[in-house]
Design a protein around this motif. Sequence first.
Motif, PDB file in Angstrom:
ATOM      1  N   LEU A  29       0.785  -1.334   0.073  1.00 20.04           N
ATOM      2  CA  LEU A  29       0.044   0.058   0.222  1.00 20.04           C
ATOM      3  C   LEU A  29       0.898   1.307   0.202  1.00 20.04           C
ATOM      4  O   LEU A  29       0.838   2.314  -0.607  1.00 20.04           O
ATOM      5  N   LEU A  30       2.032   1.374   0.669  1.00 19.61           N
ATOM      6  CA  LEU A  30       2.744   2.327   0.936  1.00 19.61           C
ATOM      7  C   LEU A  30       3.421   2.751  -0.515  1.00 19.61           C
ATOM      8  O   LEU A  30       3.448   3.689  -1.104  1.00 19.61           O
ATOM      9  N   ASP A  31       4.034   1.628  -1.166  1.00 17.52           N
ATOM     10  CA  ASP A  31       4.293   1.722  -2.268  1.00 17.52           C
ATOM     11  C   ASP A  31       3.393   2.349  -3.365  1.00 17.52           C
ATOM     12  O   ASP A  31       3.760   3.133  -4.203  1.00 17.52           O
ATOM     13  N   ALA A  32       2.521   1.767  -3.383  1.00 17.21           N
ATOM     14  CA  ALA A  32       1.241   2.399  -4.290  1.00 17.21           C
ATOM     15  C   ALA A  32       0.617   3.725  -3.943  1.00 17.21           C
ATOM     16  O   ALA A  32       0.612   4.541  -4.799  1.00 17.21           O
ATOM     17  N   LYS A  42       1.804  15.250  -7.822  1.00 21.35           N
ATOM     18  CA  LYS A  42       3.026  16.098  -7.939  1.00 21.35           C
ATOM     19  C   LYS A  42       3.962  16.323  -6.657  1.00 21.35           C
ATOM     20  O   LYS A  42       4.561  17.235  -6.462  1.00 21.35           O
ATOM     21  N   HIS A  43       3.884  15.233  -5.939  1.00 19.03           N
ATOM     22  CA  HIS A  43       4.791  15.431  -4.649  1.00 19.03           C
ATOM     23  C   HIS A  43       6.029  14.629  -5.053  1.00 19.03           C
ATOM     24  O   HIS A  43       6.076  14.040  -6.107  1.00 19.03           O
ATOM     25  N   THR A  44       6.988  15.093  -4.267  1.00 20.57           N
ATOM     26  CA  THR A  44       8.333  14.382  -4.409  1.00 20.57           C
ATOM     27  C   THR A  44       8.400  12.876  -3.501  1.00 20.57           C
ATOM     28  O   THR A  44       8.125  13.251  -2.092  1.00 20.57           O
ATOM     29  N   ASP A  45       8.615  11.859  -4.082  1.00 21.80           N
ATOM     30  CA  ASP A  45       8.816  10.897  -3.298  1.00 21.80           C
ATOM     31  C   ASP A  45      10.148  10.886  -2.328  1.00 21.80           C
ATOM     32  O   ASP A  45      11.107  11.187  -2.723  1.00 21.80           O
ATOM     33  N   SER A  46       9.878  10.788  -0.998  1.00 25.10           N
ATOM     34  CA  SER A  46      10.838  10.944   0.014  1.00 25.10           C
ATOM     35  C   SER A  46      10.581  10.172   1.195  1.00 25.10           C
ATOM     36  O   SER A  46       9.453   9.668   1.440  1.00 25.10           O
ATOM     37  N   ARG A  50       6.482   9.277   2.805  1.00 28.84           N
ATOM     38  CA  ARG A  50       6.236   7.827   3.133  1.00 28.84           C
ATOM     39  C   ARG A  50       5.692   7.900   4.457  1.00 28.84           C
ATOM     40  O   ARG A  50       4.786   7.403   4.665  1.00 28.84           O
ATOM     41  N   ALA A  51       6.482   8.673   5.531  1.00 31.01           N
ATOM     42  CA  ALA A  51       5.932   8.641   6.629  1.00 31.01           C
ATOM     43  C   ALA A  51       4.466   9.114   6.899  1.00 31.01           C
ATOM     44  O   ALA A  51       3.805   8.774   7.739  1.00 31.01           O
ATOM     45  N   GLN A  52       4.294  10.240   6.440  1.00 29.29           N
ATOM     46  CA  GLN A  52       2.984  10.947   6.191  1.00 29.29           C
ATOM     47  C   GLN A  52       2.055  10.118   5.876  1.00 29.29           C
ATOM     48  O   GLN A  52       0.902  10.008   6.448  1.00 29.29           O
ATOM     49  N   LEU A  53       2.211   9.410   4.456  1.00 28.31           N
ATOM     50  CA  LEU A  53       1.191   8.425   3.875  1.00 28.31           C
ATOM     51  C   LEU A  53       0.524   7.425   5.111  1.00 28.31           C
ATOM     52  O   LEU A  53      -0.511   7.027   5.115  1.00 28.31           O
TER      53      LEU A  53
END
Length: 69
Positions: A29-32, A42-46, A50-53
């Motif tokens: 789920l985190l990867d998706a 248009k976020h930057t993967d960081s 990922r912690a926020q998601l």
Amino acid sequence: MSRKYIDCREFPSETQCSVALSADSEKELLDAAAQHAVSVHKHTDSPELRAQLKTMFHDGTPPLEARRV
């Protein structure tokens, strides 16, 4: 392990995104969700994104109508 989901409808945005994602594992789920956040919103993967998601994950499956947070 229970199914998990994240639902864009809970967070108002200019695009009025109605995508909800679910998966059997938190990693999947985190990867998706990260891929969706980058390609659509248009976020930057960081690590911070990922912690926020992860804080937005719920147990179960997405409801038919949006939950308001």
